[in-house]
Design a protein around this motif. Structure first.
Motif, PDB file in Angstrom:
ATOM      1  N   LYS A  71       4.049  -1.688  13.979  1.00 13.78           N
ATOM      2  CA  LYS A  71       4.666  -2.990  14.229  1.00 13.78           C
ATOM      3  C   LYS A  71       4.822  -3.702  12.893  1.00 13.78           C
ATOM      4  CE  LYS A  71       4.021  -7.327  16.738  1.00 13.78           C
ATOM      5  NZ  LYS A  71       5.308  -7.272  17.430  1.00 13.78           N
ATOM      6  N   LYS A  72       6.034  -4.113  12.583  1.00 12.64           N
ATOM      7  CA  LYS A  72       6.294  -4.804  11.318  1.00 12.64           C
ATOM      8  C   LYS A  72       5.953  -6.288  11.485  1.00 12.64           C
ATOM      9  CE  LYS A  72       9.826  -1.630   9.618  1.00 12.64           C
ATOM     10  NZ  LYS A  72       9.758  -0.660  10.717  1.00 12.64           N
ATOM     11  N   SER A  73       4.705  -6.588  11.263  1.00 11.53           N
ATOM     12  CA  SER A  73       4.222  -7.950  11.467  1.00 11.53           C
ATOM     13  C   SER A  73       4.903  -8.921  10.516  1.00 11.53           C
ATOM     14  CB  SER A  73       2.713  -8.001  11.263  1.00 11.53           C
ATOM     15  OG  SER A  73       2.072  -7.093  12.118  1.00 11.53           O
ATOM     16  N   ASP A  74       5.254 -10.069  11.043  1.00  9.58           N
ATOM     17  CA  ASP A  74       5.863 -11.118  10.232  1.00  9.58           C
ATOM     18  C   ASP A  74       4.746 -12.012   9.708  1.00  9.58           C
ATOM     19  OD1 ASP A  74       7.331 -13.034   9.035  1.00  9.58           O
ATOM     20  OD2 ASP A  74       8.479 -13.625  10.803  1.00  9.58           O
ATOM     21  N   LEU A  75       4.484 -11.943   8.407  1.00  8.45           N
ATOM     22  CA  LEU A  75       3.415 -12.739   7.809  1.00  8.45           C
ATOM     23  C   LEU A  75       3.936 -14.000   7.136  1.00  8.45           C
ATOM     24  CD1 LEU A  75       1.179  -9.944   6.203  1.00  8.45           C
ATOM     25  CD2 LEU A  75       0.876 -11.107   8.387  1.00  8.45           C
ATOM     26  N   LYS A  76       5.156 -14.372   7.462  1.00  3.35           N
ATOM     27  CA  LYS A  76       5.714 -15.592   6.873  1.00  3.35           C
ATOM     28  C   LYS A  76       4.872 -16.789   7.285  1.00  3.35           C
ATOM     29  CE  LYS A  76      10.495 -13.983   6.580  1.00  3.35           C
ATOM     30  NZ  LYS A  76      11.896 -14.168   7.043  1.00  3.35           N
ATOM     31  N   GLY A  77       4.567 -17.641   6.313  1.00  6.35           N
ATOM     32  CA  GLY A  77       3.747 -18.809   6.597  1.00  6.35           C
ATOM     33  C   GLY A  77       2.262 -18.540   6.442  1.00  6.35           C
ATOM     34  N   LYS A  78       1.891 -17.265   6.234  1.00 10.58           N
ATOM     35  CA  LYS A  78       0.488 -16.904   6.069  1.00 10.58           C
ATOM     36  C   LYS A  78       0.125 -16.913   4.585  1.00 10.58           C
ATOM     37  CE  LYS A  78       0.085 -15.617  10.476  1.00 10.58           C
ATOM     38  NZ  LYS A  78      -0.771 -16.313  11.466  1.00 10.58           N
ATOM     39  N   THR A  79      -1.080 -17.366   4.291  1.00  8.06           N
ATOM     40  CA  THR A  79      -1.581 -17.338   2.921  1.00  8.06           C
ATOM     41  C   THR A  79      -2.801 -16.428   2.883  1.00  8.06           C
ATOM     42  OG1 THR A  79      -0.848 -19.621   2.571  1.00  8.06           O
ATOM     43  CG2 THR A  79      -2.413 -18.708   0.988  1.00  8.06           C
ATOM     44  N   ILE A  80      -2.738 -15.417   2.042  1.00 11.55           N
ATOM     45  CA  ILE A  80      -3.777 -14.388   2.019  1.00 11.55           C
ATOM     46  C   ILE A  80      -4.341 -14.263   0.606  1.00 11.55           C
ATOM     47  CG2 ILE A  80      -4.280 -11.957   2.443  1.00 11.55           C
ATOM     48  CD1 ILE A  80      -1.875 -11.971   4.388  1.00 11.55           C
ATOM     49  N   LEU A  81      -5.656 -14.206   0.521  1.00  8.86           N
ATOM     50  CA  LEU A  81      -6.340 -14.067  -0.763  1.00  8.86           C
ATOM     51  C   LEU A  81      -6.736 -12.607  -0.957  1.00  8.86           C
ATOM     52  CD1 LEU A  81      -7.419 -15.686  -3.190  1.00  8.86           C
ATOM     53  CD2 LEU A  81      -9.572 -15.981  -1.921  1.00  8.86           C
ATOM     54  N   VAL A  82      -6.404 -12.030  -2.103  1.00  8.57           N
ATOM     55  CA  VAL A  82      -6.683 -10.617  -2.372  1.00  8.57           C
ATOM     56  C   VAL A  82      -7.606 -10.464  -3.573  1.00  8.57           C
ATOM     57  CG1 VAL A  82      -5.687  -8.391  -3.046  1.00  8.57           C
ATOM     58  CG2 VAL A  82      -4.491  -9.834  -1.386  1.00  8.57           C
ATOM     59  N   ASP A  83      -8.674  -9.690  -3.386  1.00 11.92           N
ATOM     60  CA  ASP A  83      -9.604  -9.348  -4.462  1.00 11.92           C
ATOM     61  C   ASP A  83      -9.591  -7.826  -4.605  1.00 11.92           C
ATOM     62  OD1 ASP A  83     -11.689  -8.766  -6.149  1.00 11.92           O
ATOM     63  OD2 ASP A  83     -13.181  -9.982  -5.103  1.00 11.92           O
ATOM     64  N   ALA A  84      -9.000  -7.337  -5.692  1.00 13.42           N
ATOM     65  CA  ALA A  84      -8.889  -5.894  -5.902  1.00 13.42           C
ATOM     66  C   ALA A  84      -9.968  -5.357  -6.834  1.00 13.42           C
ATOM     67  CB  ALA A  84      -7.509  -5.550  -6.453  1.00 13.42           C
ATOM     68  N   ALA A  85     -10.930  -6.174  -7.192  1.00 17.56           N
ATOM     69  CA  ALA A  85     -12.030  -5.767  -8.080  1.00 17.56           C
ATOM     70  C   ALA A  85     -11.512  -5.184  -9.394  1.00 17.56           C
ATOM     71  CB  ALA A  85     -12.944  -4.763  -7.371  1.00 17.56           C
ATOM     72  N   ASN A  86     -10.330  -5.656  -9.817  1.00 12.23           N
ATOM     73  CA  ASN A  86      -9.696  -5.166 -11.043  1.00 12.23           C
ATOM     74  C   ASN A  86      -9.494  -3.655 -11.013  1.00 12.23           C
ATOM     75  OD1 ASN A  86      -9.653  -7.770 -12.099  1.00 12.23           O
ATOM     76  ND2 ASN A  86     -11.648  -7.536 -13.075  1.00 12.23           N
ATOM     77  N   GLY A  87      -9.241  -3.134  -9.821  1.00 13.77           N
ATOM     78  CA  GLY A  87      -9.130  -1.691  -9.648  1.00 13.77           C
ATOM     79  C   GLY A  87      -7.720  -1.200  -9.349  1.00 13.77           C
ATOM     80  N   ALA A  88      -7.653  -0.015  -8.755  1.00 12.63           N
ATOM     81  CA  ALA A  88      -6.395   0.722  -8.581  1.00 12.63           C
ATOM     82  C   ALA A  88      -5.361   0.006  -7.720  1.00 12.63           C
ATOM     83  CB  ALA A  88      -6.692   2.102  -7.992  1.00 12.63           C
ATOM     84  N   ASN A  89      -5.803  -0.746  -6.727  1.00 15.30           N
ATOM     85  CA  ASN A  89      -4.860  -1.391  -5.811  1.00 15.30           C
ATOM     86  C   ASN A  89      -4.516  -2.823  -6.207  1.00 15.30           C
ATOM     87  OD1 ASN A  89      -4.476   0.815  -4.139  1.00 15.30           O
ATOM     88  ND2 ASN A  89      -4.819  -0.332  -2.268  1.00 15.30           N
ATOM     89  N   TYR A  90      -4.675  -3.142  -7.481  1.00 13.03           N
ATOM     90  CA  TYR A  90      -4.423  -4.506  -7.956  1.00 13.03           C
ATOM     91  C   TYR A  90      -2.977  -4.937  -7.712  1.00 13.03           C
ATOM     92  CZ  TYR A  90      -1.644  -2.842 -11.903  1.00 13.03           C
ATOM     93  OH  TYR A  90      -0.656  -2.275 -12.675  1.00 13.03           O
ATOM     94  N   LYS A  91      -2.065  -3.972  -7.615  1.00 13.26           N
ATOM     95  CA  LYS A  91      -0.647  -4.299  -7.491  1.00 13.26           C
ATOM     96  C   LYS A  91      -0.087  -4.031  -6.098  1.00 13.26           C
ATOM     97  CE  LYS A  91       3.829  -3.466  -9.734  1.00 13.26           C
ATOM     98  NZ  LYS A  91       4.525  -2.760 -10.848  1.00 13.26           N
ATOM     99  N   ILE A  92      -0.391  -2.859  -5.546  1.00 11.99           N
ATOM    100  CA  ILE A  92       0.274  -2.440  -4.311  1.00 11.99           C
ATOM    101  C   ILE A  92      -0.199  -3.214  -3.082  1.00 11.99           C
ATOM    102  CG2 ILE A  92      -1.331  -0.562  -3.766  1.00 11.99           C
ATOM    103  CD1 ILE A  92       2.515  -0.589  -3.368  1.00 11.99           C
ATOM    104  N   THR A  93      -1.480  -3.609  -3.039  1.00 12.18           N
ATOM    105  CA  THR A  93      -1.956  -4.385  -1.886  1.00 12.18           C
ATOM    106  C   THR A  93      -1.273  -5.753  -1.816  1.00 12.18           C
ATOM    107  OG1 THR A  93      -4.097  -3.255  -1.810  1.00 12.18           O
ATOM    108  CG2 THR A  93      -3.971  -5.437  -0.795  1.00 12.18           C
ATOM    109  N   PRO A  94      -1.260  -6.538  -2.897  1.00 16.29           N
ATOM    110  CA  PRO A  94      -0.511  -7.805  -2.847  1.00 16.29           C
ATOM    111  C   PRO A  94       0.972  -7.592  -2.562  1.00 16.29           C
ATOM    112  CG  PRO A  94      -1.994  -7.790  -4.726  1.00 16.29           C
ATOM    113  CD  PRO A  94      -1.980  -6.399  -4.180  1.00 16.29           C
ATOM    114  N   MET A  95       1.534  -6.521  -3.106  1.00 13.23           N
ATOM    115  CA  MET A  95       2.952  -6.232  -2.920  1.00 13.23           C
ATOM    116  C   MET A  95       3.283  -6.011  -1.451  1.00 13.23           C
ATOM    117  SD  MET A  95       5.060  -3.043  -4.571  1.00 13.23           S
ATOM    118  CE  MET A  95       6.748  -2.680  -4.081  1.00 13.23           C
TER     119      MET A  95
END
Length: 338
Positions: A71-95
């Motif tokens: 299901k392609k969830s619509d996250l418009k209007g949502k604010t999400i905080l991401v902590d990647a621990a300065n690791g491998a997913n620093y870019k793709i998870t926020p993207m």
């Protein structure tokens, strides 16, 4: 004779024949060890095919066991905080979250190899993101470990969702759409996944601790979803490995389908408690025996072993049993106190 001519020819050209064979072997080995070159607009990350410049949510394609899309969830209007621990997913998870329409705030998303906190995404190690969410206005938080195989979420109140429930929530989405399918988790996981699986008419399998053990058990029993109670989700339709991005996509799909918050989702999942504690061992069995002797003074087997050191070789299994009893006793005290 023909045989003699053949032998003479081989002897005269032996060096050339050897060079030819070595060249063929070198080309073959090079072919096996050279990674497949992807097209210029294709990027393979964590089992998901993404495009360099996705324009719409439809550019992200995920596949479930029955061939239908997540299901392609619509996250418009949502604010999400991401902590990647300065690791491998620093870019793709926020993207991923941004392409689904969310506003993403990043902390510790600099790939400099310096972990901002203990890399294990446990409640005691993610206090920074929890504090940020409590003092801000966020819909939920996402924490991944440096190599991005473990996922931990934080709800809108700044309360850790619990790494144990990462797999449970992801499996809830998969199994609800594929009733009768089986699942697998290791013995260091709670019974929550087992209850969900059986609730949808499937069978749950338990494996020894260790990702490879889970994978082997999943392959053996054709499990649709599995993983470990440390935030690791394994979804074979993408690949046989723990993957935080896959787990996140599944849980986002579940939240979108139910149209509820993360804290509300937690209340809908089976409630189980598991107590995990690391214990140091300095290879001094006499001290271990003395400790358990004081804890269980009426245990005749332990008393006998304490006085008969020659029986030390049968201790390992017995000490495992006693350790389990001790940990269960500690868990009971915690639950009773709360």
């Amino acid at each position: 004779p023909l045989h003699s001519c053949l032998v003479m020819t081989v002897k005269k050209n032996l060096l050339l024949i050897v060079i030819f064979i070595v060249t063929v072997l070198a080309l073959f080995i090079n072919k096996l060890t050279t990674p497949r070159v992807l097209s210029s607009n294709e990027l393979l990350i964590n089992g998901l095919f993404l495009y360099e410049k996705p324009k719409e949510i439809s550019d992200f394609t995920f596949f479930t066991a029955n061939g239908t899309e997540f299901k392609k969830s619509d996250l418009k209007g949502k604010t999400i905080l991401v902590d990647a621990a300065n690791g491998a997913n620093y870019k793709i998870t926020p993207m991923l979250l941004e392409e689904l329409g969310a506003e993403v705030i990043r902390i510790n998303c600099v790939p400099d190899g310096k972990f901002n906190h203990n890399p294990e995404p446990l409640p005691e190690n993610i206090t920074e993101i929890c504090s940020e969410i409590k003092n801000g206005t966020f819909d939920f938080g996402v924490v991944v470990d440096p190599d991005a195989d473990r996922l931990c979420l934080v709800d809108e109140n700044g309360i850790p969702f619990g790494e144990e429930y990462t797999l449970v929530a992801a499996a809830e989405y998969v199994l609800s759409h594929n009733k009768g399918s089986s699942s697998c988790s290791n013995l260091s996981s709670s019974l929550a996944l087992k209850k969900i699986t059986e609730g949808y008419g499937g069978k749950h399998y338990s494996s020894a601790v260790g990702e490879i053990n889970v994978v082997e058990k999943m392959k053996e029993n054709n499990c649709l979803v599995g993983g470990e109670g440390n935030g690791g989700v394994i979804y074979p339709q993408t690949h046989y490995g723990r993957d935080s991005l896959i787990g996140l996509a599944l849980i986002i799909s579940l939240l979108g389908e139910k149209n509820i918050s993360l804290s509300q989702l937690k209340k809908q999942l089976p409630e189980y408690h598991i107590f995990k504690q690391k214990m140091s061992y300095s290879k001094e069995l006499s001290k271990v025996i003395s400790t358990f002797k004081s804890l269980y003074p009426k245990d005749q087997t332990l008393q006998h072993l304490h006085h008969r050191q020659k029986g030390i070789h049968i201790l390992p299994i017995y000490l495992v049993v006693l350790t389990f009893r001790f940990l269960m006793h500690q868990l009971w005290k915690v639950v009773h106190h709360n």
